[in-house]
Write a protein that holds these residues in place. Structure first.
Motif, PDB file in Angstrom:
ATOM      1  N   LEU A 100       0.843  -1.200   0.000  1.00 46.28           N
ATOM      2  CA  LEU A 100       0.000   0.000   0.000  1.00 46.28           C
ATOM      3  C   LEU A 100       0.876   1.248   0.000  1.00 46.28           C
ATOM      4  O   LEU A 100       0.585   2.226  -0.687  1.00 46.28           O
ATOM      5  CB  LEU A 100      -0.936  -0.004   1.213  1.00 46.28           C
ATOM      6  N   GLY A 101       1.968   1.195   0.756  1.00 42.99           N
ATOM      7  CA  GLY A 101       2.908   2.314   0.786  1.00 42.99           C
ATOM      8  C   GLY A 101       3.488   2.625  -0.582  1.00 42.99           C
ATOM      9  O   GLY A 101       3.750   3.793  -0.902  1.00 42.99           O
ATOM     10  N   PHE A 102       3.685   1.590  -1.413  1.00 43.46           N
ATOM     11  CA  PHE A 102       4.169   1.827  -2.773  1.00 43.46           C
ATOM     12  C   PHE A 102       3.210   2.748  -3.534  1.00 43.46           C
ATOM     13  O   PHE A 102       3.640   3.671  -4.220  1.00 43.46           O
ATOM     14  CB  PHE A 102       4.306   0.519  -3.552  1.00 43.46           C
ATOM     15  N   LEU A 103       1.920   2.483  -3.407  1.00 44.94           N
ATOM     16  CA  LEU A 103       0.929   3.291  -4.121  1.00 44.94           C
ATOM     17  C   LEU A 103       0.912   4.722  -3.583  1.00 44.94           C
ATOM     18  O   LEU A 103       0.911   5.685  -4.356  1.00 44.94           O
ATOM     19  CB  LEU A 103      -0.456   2.656  -4.020  1.00 44.94           C
ATOM     20  N   VAL A 104       0.923   4.870  -2.271  1.00 45.27           N
ATOM     21  CA  VAL A 104       0.899   6.213  -1.681  1.00 45.27           C
ATOM     22  C   VAL A 104       2.186   6.967  -2.031  1.00 45.27           C
ATOM     23  O   VAL A 104       2.151   8.163  -2.339  1.00 45.27           O
ATOM     24  CB  VAL A 104       0.665   6.143  -0.159  1.00 45.27           C
ATOM     25  N   ALA A 105       3.318   6.285  -2.021  1.00 49.58           N
ATOM     26  CA  ALA A 105       4.579   6.929  -2.413  1.00 49.58           C
ATOM     27  C   ALA A 105       4.535   7.365  -3.870  1.00 49.58           C
ATOM     28  O   ALA A 105       5.026   8.451  -4.216  1.00 49.58           O
ATOM     29  CB  ALA A 105       5.756   5.977  -2.175  1.00 49.58           C
ATOM     30  N   ALA A 106       3.952   6.544  -4.736  1.00 47.47           N
ATOM     31  CA  ALA A 106       3.826   6.923  -6.156  1.00 47.47           C
ATOM     32  C   ALA A 106       2.942   8.159  -6.304  1.00 47.47           C
ATOM     33  O   ALA A 106       3.230   9.038  -7.125  1.00 47.47           O
ATOM     34  CB  ALA A 106       3.265   5.756  -6.973  1.00 47.47           C
ATOM     35  N   ILE A 107       1.889   8.242  -5.504  1.00 53.53           N
ATOM     36  CA  ILE A 107       1.026   9.433  -5.528  1.00 53.53           C
ATOM     37  C   ILE A 107       1.827  10.658  -5.106  1.00 53.53           C
ATOM     38  O   ILE A 107       1.817  11.693  -5.779  1.00 53.53           O
ATOM     39  CB  ILE A 107      -0.207   9.233  -4.613  1.00 53.53           C
ATOM     40  N   LEU A 108       2.537  10.534  -4.010  1.00 54.71           N
ATOM     41  CA  LEU A 108       3.304  11.663  -3.474  1.00 54.71           C
ATOM     42  C   LEU A 108       4.404  12.117  -4.430  1.00 54.71           C
ATOM     43  O   LEU A 108       4.498  13.304  -4.774  1.00 54.71           O
ATOM     44  CB  LEU A 108       3.914  11.266  -2.128  1.00 54.71           C
ATOM     45  N   VAL A 109       5.224  11.199  -4.891  1.00 56.36           N
ATOM     46  CA  VAL A 109       6.339  11.543  -5.776  1.00 56.36           C
ATOM     47  C   VAL A 109       5.819  12.002  -7.138  1.00 56.36           C
ATOM     48  O   VAL A 109       6.324  12.969  -7.710  1.00 56.36           O
ATOM     49  CB  VAL A 109       7.326  10.359  -5.907  1.00 56.36           C
ATOM     50  N   GLY A 110       4.806  11.328  -7.654  1.00 55.75           N
ATOM     51  CA  GLY A 110       4.227  11.735  -8.933  1.00 55.75           C
ATOM     52  C   GLY A 110       3.638  13.133  -8.872  1.00 55.75           C
ATOM     53  O   GLY A 110       3.842  13.950  -9.785  1.00 55.75           O
ATOM     54  N   ASP A 114       4.956  16.394 -10.951  1.00 48.23           N
ATOM     55  CA  ASP A 114       4.070  17.200 -11.801  1.00 48.23           C
ATOM     56  C   ASP A 114       4.051  18.662 -11.355  1.00 48.23           C
ATOM     57  O   ASP A 114       4.038  19.572 -12.171  1.00 48.23           O
ATOM     58  CB  ASP A 114       2.647  16.651 -11.771  1.00 48.23           C
ATOM     59  N   ARG A 115       4.034  18.872 -10.076  1.00 49.28           N
ATOM     60  CA  ARG A 115       3.889  20.224  -9.521  1.00 49.28           C
ATOM     61  C   ARG A 115       5.192  21.028  -9.589  1.00 49.28           C
ATOM     62  O   ARG A 115       5.171  22.214  -9.883  1.00 49.28           O
ATOM     63  CB  ARG A 115       3.422  20.109  -8.064  1.00 49.28           C
ATOM     64  N   PHE A 116       6.320  20.378  -9.283  1.00 49.72           N
ATOM     65  CA  PHE A 116       7.574  21.110  -9.126  1.00 49.72           C
ATOM     66  C   PHE A 116       8.653  20.748 -10.143  1.00 49.72           C
ATOM     67  O   PHE A 116       9.737  21.304 -10.106  1.00 49.72           O
ATOM     68  CB  PHE A 116       8.130  20.894  -7.714  1.00 49.72           C
ATOM     69  N   GLY A 117       8.391  19.787 -11.025  1.00 48.22           N
ATOM     70  CA  GLY A 117       9.384  19.357 -11.990  1.00 48.22           C
ATOM     71  C   GLY A 117      10.230  18.220 -11.433  1.00 48.22           C
ATOM     72  O   GLY A 117      10.189  17.908 -10.249  1.00 48.22           O
ATOM     73  N   ARG A 118      10.998  17.621 -12.322  1.00 44.17           N
ATOM     74  CA  ARG A 118      11.789  16.440 -11.939  1.00 44.17           C
ATOM     75  C   ARG A 118      12.796  16.728 -10.838  1.00 44.17           C
ATOM     76  O   ARG A 118      12.942  15.961  -9.901  1.00 44.17           O
ATOM     77  CB  ARG A 118      12.526  15.879 -13.147  1.00 44.17           C
ATOM     78  N   ARG A 119      13.543  17.795 -10.980  1.00 44.00           N
ATOM     79  CA  ARG A 119      14.607  18.084 -10.004  1.00 44.00           C
ATOM     80  C   ARG A 119      14.040  18.252  -8.601  1.00 44.00           C
ATOM     81  O   ARG A 119      14.513  17.621  -7.664  1.00 44.00           O
ATOM     82  CB  ARG A 119      15.382  19.333 -10.404  1.00 44.00           C
ATOM     83  N   HIS A 120      13.058  19.095  -8.466  1.00 43.53           N
ATOM     84  CA  HIS A 120      12.482  19.336  -7.143  1.00 43.53           C
ATOM     85  C   HIS A 120      11.569  18.189  -6.719  1.00 43.53           C
ATOM     86  O   HIS A 120      11.477  17.877  -5.535  1.00 43.53           O
ATOM     87  CB  HIS A 120      11.741  20.669  -7.120  1.00 43.53           C
ATOM     88  N   GLY A 121      10.917  17.569  -7.677  1.00 48.54           N
ATOM     89  CA  GLY A 121      10.070  16.419  -7.361  1.00 48.54           C
ATOM     90  C   GLY A 121      10.861  15.261  -6.794  1.00 48.54           C
ATOM     91  O   GLY A 121      10.395  14.535  -5.914  1.00 48.54           O
ATOM     92  N   SER A 122      12.094  15.099  -7.286  1.00 48.71           N
ATOM     93  CA  SER A 122      12.922  13.997  -6.775  1.00 48.71           C
ATOM     94  C   SER A 122      13.270  14.203  -5.299  1.00 48.71           C
ATOM     95  O   SER A 122      13.589  13.238  -4.598  1.00 48.71           O
ATOM     96  CB  SER A 122      14.182  13.841  -7.622  1.00 48.71           C
ATOM     97  N   LEU A 123      13.184  15.420  -4.820  1.00 51.04           N
ATOM     98  CA  LEU A 123      13.437  15.685  -3.398  1.00 51.04           C
ATOM     99  C   LEU A 123      12.342  15.102  -2.504  1.00 51.04           C
ATOM    100  O   LEU A 123      12.539  14.967  -1.300  1.00 51.04           O
ATOM    101  CB  LEU A 123      13.565  17.194  -3.156  1.00 51.04           C
ATOM    102  N   SER A 124      11.208  14.726  -3.099  1.00 45.95           N
ATOM    103  CA  SER A 124      10.121  14.111  -2.320  1.00 45.95           C
ATOM    104  C   SER A 124      10.341  12.614  -2.132  1.00 45.95           C
ATOM    105  O   SER A 124       9.610  11.975  -1.365  1.00 45.95           O
ATOM    106  CB  SER A 124       8.775  14.356  -3.004  1.00 45.95           C
ATOM    107  N   MET A 125      11.332  12.051  -2.791  1.00 52.31           N
ATOM    108  CA  MET A 125      11.544  10.600  -2.711  1.00 52.31           C
ATOM    109  C   MET A 125      11.853  10.101  -1.301  1.00 52.31           C
ATOM    110  O   MET A 125      11.335   9.055  -0.907  1.00 52.31           O
ATOM    111  CB  MET A 125      12.586  10.156  -3.726  1.00 52.31           C
TER     112      MET A 125
END
Length: 187
Positions: A100-110, A114-125
């Motif tokens: 279940l965490g995989f799905l929620v993590a995909a929502i968060l990182v995705g 989308d919102r901040f771009g790849r560089r900043h989005g990768s900081l959510s990993m």
């Protein structure tokens, strides 16, 4: 007129093929075991984060959701399957919270991508990994004594998973723009 109808159909077929490829990559990453200390590891966490980081919210959720659906349907897509069971029985077992965490993590990182771009989005990993662990440990606590849950569900995996987060973030940031456009269907 047939060409205007063919375009959306081609796009749909292309999107389904991309999601199927992502499901295949996630499955492969769950099946390959890499010798590591203190426990062998799979690359599943890195692949989940990478799929969401490259594809964004819609693609990440579609891919991880399709992966979980394939597992729920009884396909041996998860780590340790079919030896440890398949289908819903496996999903409701000790590792169900991590799934279940995989799905929620995909929502968060995705979403972050989308919102901040790849560089900043990768900081959510790292936050995505924290969500995987939080849901995983909460679920695992039903199966393991509370004084052992961190020793069984976090400690042996944490260093390897942190390395996977760094790898996924680096690959996401370094990915060519043409690949990103293709994955996201903007080519």
């Amino acid at each position: 007129m047939s060409q205007t109808l063919a375009k959306p159909q081609q796009r749909t077929v292309g999107n389904v093929a991309k999601v199927a490829l992502a499901v295949g990559l996630i499955t492969l990453s769950a099946k390959i075991t890499i010798p590591f200390w203190p426990v062998p590891m799979t690359m599943q966490v890195a692949t989940i984060l990478l799929v969401a980081g490259l594809g964004g919210l819609r693609f990440g959720v579609a891919s991880v959701g399709a992966y979980l659906a394939a597992g729920a349907a009884g396909l041996p897509v998860f780590a340790g399957t079919p030896e440890k069971g398949i289908g819903l029985a496996y999903m409701f077992g000790p590792t169900g919270g991590y799934l279940l965490g995989f799905l929620v993590a995909a929502i968060l990182v995705g979403w972050a991508t989308d919102r901040f771009g790849r560089r900043h989005g990768s900081l959510s990993m790292p936050l995505g990994l924290a969500v995987i662990y939080a849901l995983g440990v909460a679920w695992l606590s039903q199966f393991v004594p509370s004084d052992k849950v961190l020793a069984f569900g976090v400690t042996p995996f944490l260093f390897g998973d942190l390395c996977k987060v760094v790898l996924a973030a680096l690959l996401t940031v370094a990915a060519p723009t043409a690949l990103i456009r293709r994955v996201q269907g903007r080519d």
